[in-house]
Design an enzyme around this catalytic site. Structure first.
Site, PDB file in Angstrom:
ATOM      1  CG  ASP A  59      28.499  11.386  98.855  1.00  0.00           C
ATOM      2  OD1 ASP A  59      28.409  10.472  98.013  1.00  0.00           O
ATOM      3  OD2 ASP A  59      29.279  12.349  98.719  1.00  0.00           O
ATOM      4  CG  ASP A 116      33.149   8.390  96.381  1.00  0.00           C
ATOM      5  OD1 ASP A 116      32.502   7.539  97.032  1.00  0.00           O
ATOM      6  OD2 ASP A 116      32.816   9.593  96.330  1.00  0.00           O
ATOM      7  CG  ASP A 144      26.658   6.701  97.175  1.00  0.00           C
ATOM      8  OD1 ASP A 144      27.632   7.475  97.239  1.00  0.00           O
ATOM      9  OD2 ASP A 144      25.725   6.709  98.006  1.00  0.00           O
ATOM     10  CB  VAL A 193      27.700  12.278  95.153  1.00  0.00           C
ATOM     11  CG1 VAL A 193      28.408  12.955  93.984  1.00  0.00           C
ATOM     12  CG2 VAL A 193      26.718  13.236  95.822  1.00  0.00           C
ATOM     13  CG  ASP A 200      27.022  17.915  80.851  1.00  0.00           C
ATOM     14  OD1 ASP A 200      25.999  17.706  80.168  1.00  0.00           O
ATOM     15  OD2 ASP A 200      27.634  18.994  80.841  1.00  0.00           O
ATOM     16  CG  HIS A 251      24.619  21.015  80.320  1.00  0.00           C
ATOM     17  ND1 HIS A 251      25.903  20.942  79.832  1.00  0.00           N
ATOM     18  CD2 HIS A 251      24.023  22.034  79.644  1.00  0.00           C
ATOM     19  CE1 HIS A 251      26.078  21.855  78.899  1.00  0.00           C
ATOM     20  NE2 HIS A 251      24.954  22.532  78.774  1.00  0.00           N
ATOM     21  CB  SER A 299      26.458  25.256  77.894  1.00  0.00           C
ATOM     22  OG  SER A 299      25.849  24.462  76.913  1.00  0.00           O
TER      23      SER A 299
END
Length: 525
Positions: free
Chosen positions: A223, A219, A216, A225, A392, A438, A149
């Site tokens: 999972d 890709d 999800d 994500v 983020d 973040h 950051s």
């Protein structure tokens, strides 16, 4: 030397047990009345010292992040250093000392925060390390940096100025382009104000969670994500969420550390087209009244942390809550009066643009930190691992892509895109962290990995010549905690085929990360 002390697992270093001494020094600059800077060094057991020095950075308006990174240095046999910037104490942030009087800043504190304090920390720290461990000048002392950051920006402030200060740096989600980044925090506020709709937090949370569920599997791996926010942007229409029911129970006011939250009533209803339009507009990024792009925003599937609303129990309506990170930048560094505002009446997209450009001009040499020609650092043999959470919601992941692309185009202008990317990867690598928030993990996507061992990877690259092809990462929470994952180096993107991760080149996806910032009258690196 005290007995070995254990440290718990962290996002920036694995759990370990180690012995160290903590030494604080004070120094001053000649000719500056009342000047005192504190520096702190954690010294590993001499038997564990590996001829290494590490500087660490801060976050927000702080130049010191406590034990966020210091233990990582000691774990890897390095003296680990931190500075208070000369702001009065390690717990004092620069915003507490910047304003001398209305219209007058303490520019020495600004310069210290911008870049000077870290140069001095390294200069003193490396010589002190040599003296303490009786390391002769002919012996190699490897020097490193780790920060995220604002700490990431602090690291880049040195790489861009001082070619041989460090052999390597691990930099997360850097707060590049301070005027853009801090004003950007207010952009979501102005979206809600301009569209005239202030969504309940529960409604926005529903949009985020439904987006994660919908994207999800894009890709190739289900999972929880979103590893391909670019594919999410290309293939998922937020309008399909209109009419989805949401419900959140009433909650009392809380006074969580640094983030007090007001009470909220029961929130229930269905996702409105107005809320979806707010979400879409936030993701599009700031444009001026002529439709020209000024800056970019967060990726699809990131939470809308800046879409801040509060409930008025007198009117029984949701209304604007001003993002104070952005408001403080305007009050302190642009208006120079320290008076933040409770509303944004009269503020438009063009106002945000004006603030961005004003800050860009005034702080070009201190806080913007986006100089793209890193030739001296490269010639000195430096190495960089640059990482950024794809979800983020504080610093847009596209900000890091923009800087990497700027370095590539400036340093390798005669090479094709692919050849320039290949040349840059030899010494500077960027990794987008799937689902990460973040500078850390993301409770909304708990199975996402985080690159916890960056410092070890960096050390192997610098000292042993082991150049990473993918970046090591670990699932730190959720049902798959401890599972190892590998991250793809930009511009390659992750795709799972037959249960195996591949890193693919997808030009259509890459294009979604590129913005023509034609609303700004000069190049934005």
């Amino acid at each position: 030397m005290p007995p070995p002390a254990p440290t718990a697992d962290s996002t920036f270093f694995p759990a370990a047990t180690f012995s160290y001494c903590n030494l604080t020094l004070a120094y001053s600059h000649d000719g500056r009345a009342g000047d005192q800077v504190l520096v702190q060094y954690w010294l590993p057991d001499p038997a564990k010292f590996q001829n290494r020095y590490l500087s660490t950075g801060g976050g927000g308006y702080a130049i010191y992040s406590g034990d966020q990174s210091l233990p990582g240095g000691v774990i890897y046999g390095a003296v680990a250093g931190a500075t208070d910037g000369g702001f009065g104490s390690f717990s004092t942030q620069v915003d507490a000392v910047l304003l001398l009087a209305n219209g007058t800043l303490d520019y020495e504190s600004l310069y210290m925060f911008g870049y000077k304090a870290h140069w001095e920390l390294s200069k003193i720290g490396k010589q002190f390390t040599r003296n303490f461990y009786n390391l002769g000048e002919k012996s190699k002392l490897y020097s490193y940096y780790q920060g995220c950051s604002e700490g990431g920006r602090e690291g880049w402030s040195q790489i861009q100025r001082y070619a041989d200060e460090w052999d390597g740096a691990a930099l997360g989600a850097p707060a590049f382009r301070w005027s853009f980044q801090q004003t950007q925090h207010l952009y979501s506020n102005i979206v809600t104000q301009t569209l005239g709709y202030y969504p309940p937090p529960c409604e926005i949370d529903k949009i985020v969670n439904e987006t994660i569920a919908a994207c999800d599997s894009l890709d190739g791996l289900k999972d929880g994500v979103v590893s391909r926010s670019d594919l999410c942007q290309l293939h998922f229409d937020l309008s399909t969420l209109v009419g989805k029911p949401y419900y959140c129970a009433a909650a009392p006011a809380s006074s969580g550390y640094g983030f007090p939250a007001p009470a909220t009533p029961v929130q229930n209803g269905t996702v409105s087209k107005e809320a979806v339009e707010v979400a879409k507009e936030v993701i599009r990024g700031l444009r001026d009244s002529q439709g020209r792009q000024v800056y970019f925003s967060y990726q699809t599937a990131a939470s809308f942390g800046d879409v801040m609303t509060q409930y008025n129990f007198d009117t029984n309506k949701w209304e604007l809550a001003v993002d104070q990170m952005g408001a403080e930048f305007i009050a302190l560094l642009l208006n120079k009066n320290g008076t933040t505002f409770s509303n944004l009446n009269g503020v438009t997209y063009d106002t945000l643009k004006e603030w961005i450009i004003t800050g860009m001009q005034e702080y070009a040499s201190t806080l913007q930190t986006n100089w793209p020609d890193l030739t001296p650092f490269h010639k000195a043999g430096g190495r960089v691992i640059h990482f950024h959470g794809e979800a983020d919601d504080s610093i847009p992941a596209a900000s890091s892509v923009r800087y990497w692309e700027s370095v590539r185009s400036i340093m390798y202008p005669s090479l094709s895109y692919k050849d320039g990317a290949h040349a840059l990867k030899d010494w500077y690598q960027l990794y987008l962290v799937p689902g990460a928030a973040h500078c850390g993990t993301n409770s909304l996507q708990p199975n996402g990995p985080f690159p916890q061992t960056n410092l070890q990877v960096l050390i192997n690259w610098v000292e042993k010549g082991v150049k990473p092809v993918t970046l090591n990462a670990t699932v730190l929470q959720g049902e798959h905690v401890g599972q190892n994952r590998q991250l793809c180096a930009w511009p390659l993107r992750p795709i799972w085929k037959s249960g195996k991760l591949e890193c693919e080149y997808d030009q259509t996806s890459i294009n979604t990360w590129h913005y023509d910032l034609n609303g700004v009258p000069m190049p934005v690196y």
